[in-house]
Design a protein around this motif. Structure first.
Motif, PDB file in Angstrom:
ATOM      1  N   LEU A 103      40.799  36.486 -10.841  1.00 20.59           N
ATOM      2  CA  LEU A 103      40.938  37.505  -9.799  1.00 20.59           C
ATOM      3  C   LEU A 103      39.902  38.621  -9.911  1.00 20.59           C
ATOM      4  N   ILE A 104      39.167  38.649 -11.013  1.00 20.91           N
ATOM      5  CA  ILE A 104      38.239  39.757 -11.250  1.00 20.91           C
ATOM      6  C   ILE A 104      37.225  39.930 -10.117  1.00 20.91           C
ATOM      7  N   PRO A 105      36.632  38.844  -9.583  1.00 14.00           N
ATOM      8  CA  PRO A 105      35.705  39.046  -8.450  1.00 14.00           C
ATOM      9  C   PRO A 105      36.368  39.714  -7.244  1.00 14.00           C
ATOM     10  N   LEU A 106      37.643  39.412  -7.002  1.00 17.03           N
ATOM     11  CA  LEU A 106      38.346  40.025  -5.872  1.00 17.03           C
ATOM     12  C   LEU A 106      38.631  41.501  -6.138  1.00 17.03           C
ATOM     13  N   ILE A 107      38.997  41.826  -7.382  1.00 17.62           N
ATOM     14  CA  ILE A 107      39.246  43.227  -7.743  1.00 17.62           C
ATOM     15  C   ILE A 107      37.959  44.037  -7.594  1.00 17.62           C
ATOM     16  N   LYS A 108      36.860  43.462  -8.053  1.00 20.06           N
ATOM     17  CA  LYS A 108      35.567  44.143  -7.924  1.00 20.06           C
ATOM     18  C   LYS A 108      35.192  44.325  -6.454  1.00 20.06           C
ATOM     19  N   GLU A 109      35.488  43.313  -5.644  1.00 17.76           N
ATOM     20  CA  GLU A 109      35.192  43.406  -4.211  1.00 17.76           C
ATOM     21  C   GLU A 109      35.983  44.534  -3.564  1.00 17.76           C
ATOM     22  N   ILE A 110      37.251  44.666  -3.945  1.00 16.38           N
ATOM     23  CA  ILE A 110      38.095  45.736  -3.400  1.00 16.38           C
ATOM     24  C   ILE A 110      37.486  47.096  -3.707  1.00 16.38           C
ATOM     25  N   ARG A 111      37.117  47.291  -4.964  1.00 14.84           N
ATOM     26  CA  ARG A 111      36.557  48.593  -5.336  1.00 14.84           C
ATOM     27  C   ARG A 111      35.201  48.834  -4.676  1.00 14.84           C
ATOM     28  N   ASN A 112      34.351  47.811  -4.676  1.00 16.16           N
ATOM     29  CA  ASN A 112      33.022  47.941  -4.087  1.00 16.16           C
ATOM     30  C   ASN A 112      33.085  48.353  -2.621  1.00 16.16           C
ATOM     31  N   LYS A 113      34.037  47.788  -1.888  1.00 14.27           N
ATOM     32  CA  LYS A 113      34.148  48.089  -0.462  1.00 14.27           C
ATOM     33  C   LYS A 113      34.676  49.499  -0.207  1.00 14.27           C
ATOM     34  N   ILE A 114      35.327  50.089  -1.212  1.00 13.12           N
ATOM     35  CA  ILE A 114      35.894  51.431  -1.024  1.00 13.12           C
ATOM     36  C   ILE A 114      34.928  52.520  -1.480  1.00 13.12           C
ATOM     37  N   ASP A 115      34.455  52.438  -2.736  1.00  9.05           N
ATOM     38  CA  ASP A 115      33.619  53.546  -3.228  1.00  9.05           C
ATOM     39  C   ASP A 115      32.155  53.168  -3.449  1.00  9.05           C
ATOM     40  N   GLY A 116      31.800  51.908  -3.120  1.00  7.50           N
ATOM     41  CA  GLY A 116      30.397  51.514  -3.167  1.00  7.50           C
ATOM     42  C   GLY A 116      29.843  51.193  -4.534  1.00  7.50           C
ATOM     43  N   THR A 117      30.676  51.195  -5.573  1.00  8.93           N
ATOM     44  CA  THR A 117      30.184  50.871  -6.909  1.00  8.93           C
ATOM     45  C   THR A 117      29.671  49.430  -6.939  1.00  8.93           C
ATOM     46  N   PRO A 118      28.435  49.201  -7.403  1.00  6.52           N
ATOM     47  CA  PRO A 118      27.923  47.828  -7.480  1.00  6.52           C
ATOM     48  C   PRO A 118      28.849  46.955  -8.320  1.00  6.52           C
ATOM     49  N   MET A 119      29.084  45.739  -7.863  1.00  2.28           N
ATOM     50  CA  MET A 119      30.047  44.867  -8.531  1.00  2.28           C
ATOM     51  C   MET A 119      29.634  44.546  -9.963  1.00  2.28           C
ATOM     52  N   ASP A 120      28.312  44.492 -10.224  1.00  2.73           N
ATOM     53  CA  ASP A 120      27.879  44.176 -11.583  1.00  2.73           C
ATOM     54  C   ASP A 120      28.009  45.365 -12.528  1.00  2.73           C
ATOM     55  N   GLN A 121      28.427  46.517 -12.000  1.00  2.55           N
ATOM     56  CA  GLN A 121      28.649  47.688 -12.849  1.00  2.55           C
ATOM     57  C   GLN A 121      30.137  47.997 -13.024  1.00  2.55           C
ATOM     58  N   ILE A 122      30.986  47.115 -12.532  1.00  5.96           N
ATOM     59  CA  ILE A 122      32.430  47.328 -12.641  1.00  5.96           C
ATOM     60  C   ILE A 122      32.970  46.506 -13.802  1.00  5.96           C
ATOM     61  N   ALA A 123      33.673  47.153 -14.708  1.00  2.00           N
ATOM     62  CA  ALA A 123      34.296  46.462 -15.843  1.00  2.00           C
ATOM     63  C   ALA A 123      35.690  47.023 -16.048  1.00  2.00           C
ATOM     64  N   SER A 124      36.540  46.237 -16.660  1.00  2.16           N
ATOM     65  CA  SER A 124      37.917  46.669 -16.864  1.00  2.16           C
ATOM     66  C   SER A 124      38.003  47.830 -17.848  1.00  2.16           C
ATOM     67  N   GLU A 125      38.883  48.776 -17.536  1.00  9.11           N
ATOM     68  CA  GLU A 125      39.150  49.903 -18.424  1.00  9.11           C
ATOM     69  C   GLU A 125      40.436  49.676 -19.219  1.00  9.11           C
TER      70      GLU A 125
END
Length: 238
Positions: A116-138
């Motif tokens: 599901l990680i690609p979908l979670i990254k897509e959700i965030r990317n579409k909202i705040d514009g963070t590049p998907m390759d810079q998103i990692a789990s906290e």
């Protein structure tokens, strides 16, 4: 006898899945910046229903979607439920995602959310514009030795140029490499690997940083904070 064989099949399926995912992440947490619960809810529903998940429950700070895997004949039917919990904090939304499954309606257990990680990254990317390759789990279960380690995000969110032509940092990802090294919002990037940021656009620098970070190359960055210039070297620890 048929019932016993059916139960054995369920148990065997669970053992195989558990063995293959014993070191997989069970929780994914990410902070979506400058947004609202309603905006996050809308995007979760848009992305997940677009992938044929059905809406199971919607609450103020929680959404549960579901999807069946397997045909129940050749492949054991598995009903998977994905839970999105949302926490408001300082104008941001912390999104926590987990998944459980039921095999033939029985034996609910927590499931790996790696798929599901690609979908979670897509959700965030579409909202705040963070590049998907810079998103990692906290998530806290990414600690060294847990078996669930994930590479830290670089965490520098670039903004526009200031009056002098240098590039601003409006946001720094919590828990990211940049945050660990002390970078803060409102820092001004003066120079990257010997090149002045006056010579490049924000979009070009974003691509440059992403490529260097992905290649595990060192990034020597000079920045200005309160009229004082500091230097930091950003490099992922492998």
């Amino acid at each position: 006898m048929k019932r016993i064989l059916g139960m054995l099949l369920i148990i065997l399926t669970l053992l195989i899945v558990m063995a293959s995912s014993s070191f997989a992440a069970k929780l994914y947490t990410t902070t979506i910046h400058e947004t609202t619960v309603e905006e996050v809810q809308d995007m979760i529903l848009e992305v997940m229903t677009g992938k044929n998940f059905t809406v199971d429950e919607v609450d103020k700070y929680k959404i549960i979607v579901a999807k069946n895997f397997g045909d129940g004949f050749w492949v054991t039917s598995q009903l998977c439920k994905v839970k999105f919990n949302m926490l408001e904090r300082d104008g941001n939304i912390k999104l926590m995602v987990s998944e459980t499954e039921l095999v033939q309606g029985q034996l609910a257990r927590q499931r790996s959310i790696d798929h599901l990680i690609p979908l979670i990254k897509e959700i965030r990317n579409k909202i705040d514009g963070t590049p998907m390759d810079q998103i990692a789990s906290e998530a806290v279960n990414q600690l060294p030795g847990s078996g669930n380690e994930r590479q830290k995000a670089l965490g520098i969110i670039l903004g526009d140029k200031n009056g002098e032509g240098y590039i601003l940092i409006p946001k720094v990802e919590p828990g990211s490499l940049a945050a660990d090294e002390g970078l803060l919002p409102k820092d001004i990037i003066i120079e990257v690997n010997g090149r002045s940021t006056k010579e490049m656009e924000s979009s070009a620098l974003k691509s440059y940083l992403a490529n260097k970070f992905a290649a595990n190359a060192s990034i020597m960055l000079f920045y200005n904070r309160n009229d004082t210039t500091e230097m930091v070297i950003l490099k992922q620890q492998m």
